[in-house]
Write a protein that holds these residues in place. Structure first.
Motif, mmCIF file in Angstrom:
data_model
loop_
_atom_site.group_PDB
_atom_site.id
_atom_site.type_symbol
_atom_site.label_atom_id
_atom_site.label_comp_id
_atom_site.label_asym_id
_atom_site.label_seq_id
_atom_site.Cartn_x
_atom_site.Cartn_y
_atom_site.Cartn_z
ATOM 1 N N ALA A 15 -30.985 37.413 4.718
ATOM 2 C CA ALA A 15 -30.986 38.244 3.512
ATOM 3 C C ALA A 15 -29.658 38.153 2.782
ATOM 4 O O ALA A 15 -29.622 38.158 1.546
ATOM 5 C CB ALA A 15 -31.290 39.698 3.869
ATOM 6 N N LEU A 18 -29.734 35.001 0.810
ATOM 7 C CA LEU A 18 -30.633 35.168 -0.340
ATOM 8 C C LEU A 18 -30.018 36.083 -1.401
ATOM 9 O O LEU A 18 -30.147 35.827 -2.596
ATOM 10 C CB LEU A 18 -31.979 35.732 0.115
ATOM 11 N N ALA A 19 -29.341 37.140 -0.963
ATOM 12 C CA ALA A 19 -28.708 38.063 -1.913
ATOM 13 C C ALA A 19 -27.616 37.357 -2.704
ATOM 14 O O ALA A 19 -27.487 37.554 -3.909
ATOM 15 C CB ALA A 19 -28.130 39.269 -1.176
ATOM 16 N N TRP A 21 -27.530 34.208 -3.367
ATOM 17 C CA TRP A 21 -28.220 33.275 -4.252
ATOM 18 C C TRP A 21 -28.828 34.004 -5.446
ATOM 19 O O TRP A 21 -28.800 33.508 -6.569
ATOM 20 C CB TRP A 21 -29.290 32.530 -3.465
ATOM 21 N N GLY A 38 -24.882 41.301 3.967
ATOM 22 C CA GLY A 38 -26.276 40.946 4.231
ATOM 23 C C GLY A 38 -26.788 41.564 5.510
ATOM 24 O O GLY A 38 -27.907 42.082 5.568
ATOM 25 N N GLY A 42 -29.622 44.286 5.746
ATOM 26 C CA GLY A 42 -30.777 44.109 6.625
ATOM 27 C C GLY A 42 -31.005 45.320 7.505
ATOM 28 O O GLY A 42 -32.135 45.785 7.676
ATOM 29 N N LEU A 63 -38.156 40.759 5.286
ATOM 30 C CA LEU A 63 -37.122 39.947 4.649
ATOM 31 C C LEU A 63 -36.898 40.390 3.213
ATOM 32 O O LEU A 63 -35.760 40.447 2.743
ATOM 33 C CB LEU A 63 -37.497 38.465 4.704
ATOM 34 N N VAL A 64 -37.962 40.735 2.514
ATOM 35 C CA VAL A 64 -37.841 41.243 1.141
ATOM 36 C C VAL A 64 -37.058 42.557 1.132
ATOM 37 O O VAL A 64 -36.155 42.744 0.308
ATOM 38 C CB VAL A 64 -39.237 41.430 0.499
ATOM 39 N N THR A 67 -33.393 41.827 1.923
ATOM 40 C CA THR A 67 -32.735 41.187 0.789
ATOM 41 C C THR A 67 -32.451 42.205 -0.309
ATOM 42 O O THR A 67 -31.371 42.196 -0.906
ATOM 43 C CB THR A 67 -33.584 40.023 0.246
ATOM 44 N N ALA A 70 -29.511 44.164 0.760
ATOM 45 C CA ALA A 70 -28.288 43.365 0.662
ATOM 46 C C ALA A 70 -27.842 43.215 -0.790
ATOM 47 O O ALA A 70 -26.643 43.295 -1.085
ATOM 48 C CB ALA A 70 -28.498 41.995 1.297
ATOM 49 N N VAL A 71 -28.787 43.000 -1.708
ATOM 50 C CA VAL A 71 -28.441 42.903 -3.130
ATOM 51 C C VAL A 71 -27.849 44.224 -3.602
ATOM 52 O O VAL A 71 -26.842 44.240 -4.324
ATOM 53 C CB VAL A 71 -29.670 42.503 -3.979
#
Length: 85
Positions: A15, A18-19, A21, A38, A42, A63-64, A67, A70-71
């Motif tokens: 995550a 991904l965050a 990114w 992250g 999580g 995971l969503v 993420t 984390a964002v």
């Protein structure tokens, strides 16, 4: 599927990547801080999902949530770091 804390840490590592990114930019702490955020996202996402009863949605859903956590934490961290600079 109920994840243990270790599972949420692994999900948090993914995550965090991904965050980073999803919300690119110069982070004051670099890659290590982003990974730690992250992992914290999580754990936060997993805790909140289990607390409100959404933690059993499968690995993709978890995971969503991780993420998203984390964002959110990355955004808060950037706001705090930019204010203090």
């Amino acid at each position: 599927m109920d994840y243990s804390i270790l599972g949420w840490i692994v999900i948090g590592l993914i995550a965090g990547a991904l965050a980073k990114w999803l919300s690119p930019g110069k982070d004051p702490g670099g890659l290590i801080i982003t990974i730690l955020i992250g992992v914290a996202g999580g754990l936060l996402g997993g805790f909140l999902a289990n607390f409100i009863g959404l933690g059993t949605g499968g690995m993709i859903w978890n995971l969503v949530l991780a993420t998203a956590g984390a964002v959110l934490l990355l955004w808060i961290y950037r706001m705090i770091r930019n204010r203090s600079a």
